[in-house]
Enzyme design. Structure first.
Site, PDB file in Angstrom:
ATOM      1  N   HIS A 126       0.674 -52.240  10.006  1.00  0.00           N
ATOM      2  CA  HIS A 126       1.527 -52.994   9.265  1.00  0.00           C
ATOM      3  C   HIS A 126       2.688 -51.806   8.824  1.00  0.00           C
ATOM      4  CE1 HIS A 126      -1.983 -55.332   8.249  1.00  0.00           C
ATOM      5  NE2 HIS A 126      -1.159 -56.250   8.278  1.00  0.00           N
ATOM      6  N   ASP A 129       1.499 -49.669   6.143  1.00  0.00           N
ATOM      7  CA  ASP A 129       0.202 -48.971   6.162  1.00  0.00           C
ATOM      8  C   ASP A 129       0.964 -47.660   6.360  1.00  0.00           C
ATOM      9  OD1 ASP A 129      -1.064 -51.512   6.213  1.00  0.00           O
ATOM     10  OD2 ASP A 129      -1.133 -51.104   8.565  1.00  0.00           O
ATOM     11  N   ASP A 332     -13.833 -62.698   3.855  1.00  0.00           N
ATOM     12  CA  ASP A 332     -13.284 -61.853   4.913  1.00  0.00           C
ATOM     13  C   ASP A 332     -13.939 -60.482   4.863  1.00  0.00           C
ATOM     14  OD1 ASP A 332     -12.126 -61.562   7.209  1.00  0.00           O
ATOM     15  OD2 ASP A 332     -10.208 -61.130   6.227  1.00  0.00           O
TER      16      ASP A 332
HETATM   17  C1  XUL Z   1      -5.831 -60.197   7.518  1.00  0.00           C
HETATM   18  C2  XUL Z   1      -5.571 -59.907   8.681  1.00  0.00           C
HETATM   19  C3  XUL Z   1      -4.354 -58.904   8.977  1.00  0.00           C
HETATM   20  C4  XUL Z   1      -3.841 -59.046  10.106  1.00  0.00           C
HETATM   21  C5  XUL Z   1      -2.450 -58.349  10.538  1.00  0.00           C
HETATM   22  O1  XUL Z   1      -7.038 -60.906   7.115  1.00  0.00           O
HETATM   23  O2  XUL Z   1      -6.439 -59.935   9.602  1.00  0.00           O
HETATM   24  O3  XUL Z   1      -4.792 -57.609   8.893  1.00  0.00           O
HETATM   25  O4  XUL Z   1      -4.537 -58.998  11.352  1.00  0.00           O
HETATM   26  O5  XUL Z   1      -1.505 -58.667   9.209  1.00  0.00           O
END
Ligand code: XUL
Ligand code: CO
Length: 462
Positions: A126, A129, A332
């Site tokens: 990202h 990041d 998650d």
């Molecule tokens: C969040 C997720 C993110 C995406 C990219 O659950 O998976 O990290 O992969 O934004």
């Protein structure tokens, strides 16, 4: 100054962890860790691959080219181990913990040392990041450029490539109501500027794709939400991105990454079917493929295999975010994948739909908060890569054996001739079908689905 704690032969017991205050003075971020090599299934070295042999040919392609492993910048280099109940735990001696550009640049060197030693051909980020946000968008963009220069240098030095880039449109409080779907038009504009820049940097770094995950593109309550308007805004945003992609000549693949909830109660990109419907409805399907993530699939109440098949049958299986959830936890957890059934079923679907073209196996996974030493990052990725290598080899063996595919083909044999072929060809209507059945009196007998036989067959290969 990382205490790897594990010798090449795997006999050295873990040493005492570094203290968090110890300053990073050594040139290498992982001085005690060698380049990870393939030693075969009998090796007991925790810092060796037992199954991932990059140059080994499976179904006519090297494992490296089949799996196209990628390391994520966010969990692996920005994850602190903090959770809602406690502070970060991770020892990252190369990182001074500051938000400076210099620290971000130093972190890039550590990241590439890690990815190079691991032997992964790709990484993903990202925008936020890799580089810190400044006080204004202009300053933030300058920071991003300053770190991107180091990313480019390290890519050139190592040959490691960018699988995809993305923009973080969810962490900053300005995105509390969403980004493209925010009730605040200024926030839509900010998100557009941010994605524009992230696409430019992805393009400059030779990125092979760009991902849109709808971080907060959803709602917490329908009481305050104009669902129709928000979804129209999201579609407009994605069209603007498609237009800009053409304008800058970026040839990488666009991905949408489905996830049903978290951080919002309901996200618009909730699962593969919802994404495909949204893309079709808004004329976006030709421009996107899906990036399917295991833990997102299970949060949506699906298996990974289900999501891969839904994407695959639509010709939209692009890439995967490889991780796993915990059966007892409903969130998650982004754990590293170690389950061989999971990787086998995943690779069966990937191979069935022709393998990865622009996508790959991206480890969107994090080490547990308790696994705080740098060496744990190696154990985690080695385990994930070996699990996928085994999944690939097992899937290829199942395909070579042919019994599974033959069974499925045979199961649908009634459609290959006679009335079935006529229905598929669109040659008969209800009237003809009624006449056919009135004459016949009763349908042919059904055959067993043989689920247990097939489960046993899979186990022959595991
Ligand atoms: C969040 C997720 C993110 C995406 C990219 O659950 O998976 O990290 O992969 O934004
Ligand atoms: Co992901």
């Amino acid at each position: 100054m990382s205490n790897a704690g594990v010798g090449r032969g795997g006999t050295t017991p873990p040493e005492r962890p570094n203290r968090l205050t110890e300053s990073f003075t050594m040139k290498s971020a992982f001085p005690n860790i060698p380049k990870i090599r393939f030693e075969g299934p009998n090796s007991r070295n925790p810092l060796a691959f037992k199954h991932y042999n990059a140059d080994e040919i499976v179904e006519g392609r090297t494992m490296r080219d089949h799996l196209r492993f990628a390391v994520v910048y966010w969990h692996t280099f920005r994850g602190t181990g903090s959770d809602p109940f406690g502070a970060g735990t991770m020892q990252r001696p190369w990182d001074d913990g500051s938000n400076s550009v210099a620290n971000a640049q130093k972190r890039v060197r550590a990241a590439f040392e890690f990815i190079e030693k691991l032997g992964a051909p790709y990484y993903c980020w990202h925008d936020r990041d890799v580089a810190p946000e400044g006080r204004t968008l202009a300053e933030t963009n300058r920071n991003f450029d300053a770190v991107a220069r180091v990313l480019r240098e390290e890519q050139q030095r190592t040959g490691i490539k960018l699988l995809w880039g993305t923009a973080n449109l969810f962490s900053n409080p300005r995105f509390m109501h969403g980004a493209a779907t925010s009730c605040n038009a200024d926030v839509f504009a900010f998100a557009a500027a941010q994605v524009k820049k992230a696409m430019e940097v992805t393009h400059e770094l030779g990125g092979e794709g760009y991902t849109f995950w709808g971080g907060r593109e959803g709602y917490q309550t329908l009481l305050n939400t104009d669902l129709q308007r928000e979804q129209a805004h999201l579609a407009a945003f994605l069209h603007l991105a498609v237009d800009y992609k053409k304008k800058i000549g970026f040839k990488g693949q666009f991905y949408i990454e489905p996830k049903p909830k978290e951080p919002t109660k309901h996200q618009y990109d909730s699962d593969a079917a919802a994404c495909l419907n949204f893309l079709r409805e808004h004329g976006l399907l030709p421009h996107f493929k899906l990036n399917i993530e295991t833990n997102h699939a299970t949060l949506a109440g699906h298996t990974m295999q289900h999501e891969l098949e839904v994407a695959g049958t639509a010709g939209a299986l692009g890439s995967i975010d490889a991780n796993t959830g915990d059966e007892l936890l409903g969130w998650d957890t982004d754990q590293f994948p170690t389950n061989i059934y999971l990787t086998t079923y995943t690779m069966l679907s990937v191979l069935k739909y022709g393998g990865f073209k622009t996508g790959g196996v991206n480890f969107d996974a994090k080490v547990r908060r308790e696994s705080f030493e740098p060496v744990d990052l190696f154990h985690a990725h080695i385990g994930g890569m070996d699990a996928f290598a085994r999944g690939l080899k097992i899937a290829a063996a199942i395909r070579k054996d042919g019994r599974l595919a033959d069974f499925v083909k045979q199961r649908y044999a009634s459609w290959d001739s006679g009335i079935g072929a006529k229905i598929e060809a669109g040659k008969v209507g209800f009237k003809e079908l009624e006449a056919y059945m009135l004459k016949k009196g009763e349908a042919d007998a059904n055959a067993s689905g043989r689920q247990e036989y097939l489960e046993n067959l899979i186990n022959e290969f595991i």
